[in-house]
Design a protein around this motif. Sequence first.
Motif, short mmCIF file in Angstrom:
data_model
loop_
_atom_site.label_atom_id
_atom_site.label_comp_id
_atom_site.label_asym_id
_atom_site.label_seq_id
_atom_site.Cartn_x
_atom_site.Cartn_y
_atom_site.Cartn_z
N ASN A 35 -1.77 10.09 -13.77
CA ASN A 35 -1.56 10.53 -12.39
C ASN A 35 -1.06 9.39 -11.51
OD1 ASN A 35 -1.93 12.59 -10.23
ND2 ASN A 35 -3.42 11.10 -9.48
N ILE A 36 -1.63 8.20 -11.72
CA ILE A 36 -1.20 7.04 -10.94
C ILE A 36 0.26 6.69 -11.26
CG2 ILE A 36 -1.53 4.54 -10.70
CD1 ILE A 36 -4.54 5.08 -11.07
N LEU A 37 0.63 6.73 -12.54
CA LEU A 37 2.00 6.43 -12.93
C LEU A 37 2.99 7.44 -12.35
CD1 LEU A 37 1.51 5.43 -16.68
CD2 LEU A 37 2.03 3.91 -14.78
N ILE A 38 2.62 8.71 -12.38
CA ILE A 38 3.49 9.74 -11.82
C ILE A 38 3.68 9.55 -10.32
CG2 ILE A 38 3.67 12.22 -11.36
CD1 ILE A 38 2.22 12.67 -14.05
N GLY A 42 7.76 5.46 -9.24
CA GLY A 42 9.05 5.53 -8.56
C GLY A 42 9.10 4.72 -7.28
N ARG A 43 7.94 4.30 -6.78
CA ARG A 43 7.90 3.54 -5.51
C ARG A 43 8.10 2.05 -5.74
NH1 ARG A 43 8.52 1.24 -1.62
NH2 ARG A 43 7.44 1.32 0.39
N ILE A 44 7.92 1.59 -6.96
CA ILE A 44 8.01 0.16 -7.23
C ILE A 44 9.48 -0.27 -7.30
CG2 ILE A 44 7.44 -1.68 -8.86
CD1 ILE A 44 5.04 -0.03 -9.72
N ASP A 45 9.85 -1.17 -6.44
CA ASP A 45 11.19 -1.76 -6.45
C ASP A 45 11.10 -3.15 -5.83
OD1 ASP A 45 10.92 -1.24 -3.75
OD2 ASP A 45 12.29 0.46 -3.75
N ILE A 252 0.95 7.21 -2.11
CA ILE A 252 1.96 6.82 -3.10
C ILE A 252 2.07 5.30 -3.16
CG2 ILE A 252 4.42 6.90 -3.65
CD1 ILE A 252 4.48 9.71 -2.45
N ASN A 253 2.07 4.65 -1.99
CA ASN A 253 2.08 3.19 -1.95
C ASN A 253 0.86 2.61 -2.66
OD1 ASN A 253 4.43 3.26 -0.52
ND2 ASN A 253 3.54 2.61 1.43
N ALA A 254 -0.30 3.24 -2.44
CA ALA A 254 -1.53 2.77 -3.09
C ALA A 254 -1.43 2.90 -4.60
CB ALA A 254 -2.73 3.56 -2.57
N ALA A 255 -0.85 4.00 -5.08
CA ALA A 255 -0.67 4.19 -6.52
C ALA A 255 0.24 3.11 -7.10
CB ALA A 255 -0.10 5.58 -6.80
N ALA A 256 1.31 2.78 -6.36
CA ALA A 256 2.21 1.71 -6.81
C ALA A 256 1.48 0.37 -6.85
CB ALA A 256 3.43 1.64 -5.90
N GLY A 257 0.64 0.11 -5.84
CA GLY A 257 -0.15 -1.13 -5.84
C GLY A 257 -1.13 -1.19 -6.99
N ILE A 258 -1.72 -0.04 -7.32
CA ILE A 258 -2.65 0.01 -8.46
C ILE A 258 -1.92 -0.31 -9.76
CG2 ILE A 258 -4.05 1.59 -9.86
CD1 ILE A 258 -4.78 3.03 -7.24
N ILE A 259 -0.69 0.18 -9.89
CA ILE A 259 0.10 -0.11 -11.11
C ILE A 259 0.33 -1.61 -11.24
CG2 ILE A 259 2.34 0.20 -12.22
CD1 ILE A 259 2.41 3.00 -10.97
N ILE A 260 0.68 -2.26 -10.12
CA ILE A 260 0.90 -3.72 -10.14
C ILE A 260 -0.38 -4.44 -10.52
CG2 ILE A 260 1.56 -5.73 -8.78
CD1 ILE A 260 3.87 -3.86 -9.35
N LEU A 261 -1.51 -4.02 -9.94
CA LEU A 261 -2.79 -4.67 -10.23
C LEU A 261 -3.19 -4.45 -11.69
CD1 LEU A 261 -5.15 -6.25 -9.02
CD2 LEU A 261 -6.21 -4.08 -8.39
#
Length: 285
Positions: A35-38, A42-45, A252-261
């Motif tokens: 769910n986090i990846l979905i 797409g927000r990570i750039d 969505i921004n939080a999900a992208a931040g979680i992916i980075i972490l």
Amino acid sequence: MSKIKSNRLKDNAFKYFGIFCTFIGLVMLAIFIGNILIEGLGRIDYDFLTNLPSRKAAKAGILTAWTGTAWILGLTAIIAIPLGVAAGVYLEEYGKKNRLASIVEINIANLAGVPSIIYGLLGLEIFVRILNFGGSLLAGAFTLALLILPIIIVATREALKAVPDSLRQASYGMGATKWQTIQYQILPAASGGILTGIILALSRAIGETAPLIVIGALAYVPFVAKTPMDEFTVLPMQIFNWVSRPQHEFVINAAAGIIILLLITFILNGIAVYLRNKWQKKVNW
């Protein structure tokens, strides 16, 4: 049914129950990560990594958060690693095996399981108020260093215990002093285990939020920290800030931040596994 058959039946039942519980945990983890990846992939750039925080979700980035995390990680490592390794070496190689040493060992092991919020309260009193560091990077680093010190000490001691005593005796037999034996024989032989413990401890520190909230770390910082005395934010706090917003864009921004972490954490844990396997291949005893 005989007692032997009954025990075998219980063993098999427990085995399958354990497999079922593990499967449920893995499925839930896969759902959460999927769910986090979905949501956030797409927000990570490049702009997301280099932009400052903003009230507009489309323009918000994590520059101050990931640089603050890098600052905290570096300062925590500088403080905790020498102290933890030195304490582990002293307790294992120099400390006397008496009642006091047993009490110290038990307390160190217990400290590794103390909730992180307790370390936050300790850091608030000592580093923020008494030493007057305020809500700075240095206060956060000292607080997290206290948090991971027991883990590093325990890991260092276990790695030193794994070195066979014959290696020490052989070094003494060649005329080496105790410190020379530790420096040139014991520490190199135990380095893999020590590094693994250090990296796993830093992996825990990088995801901690509660102690940093207690000492006064900010959820919103409009500038990149340049000195250890600057105010800061970190990725977990930035994620918490975005999740608390009602707009879905911030989620969505939080999900992208979680992916980075998660990526940073997986990289650190991967390095730990690699070092452990490399060290085990070199072990000949």
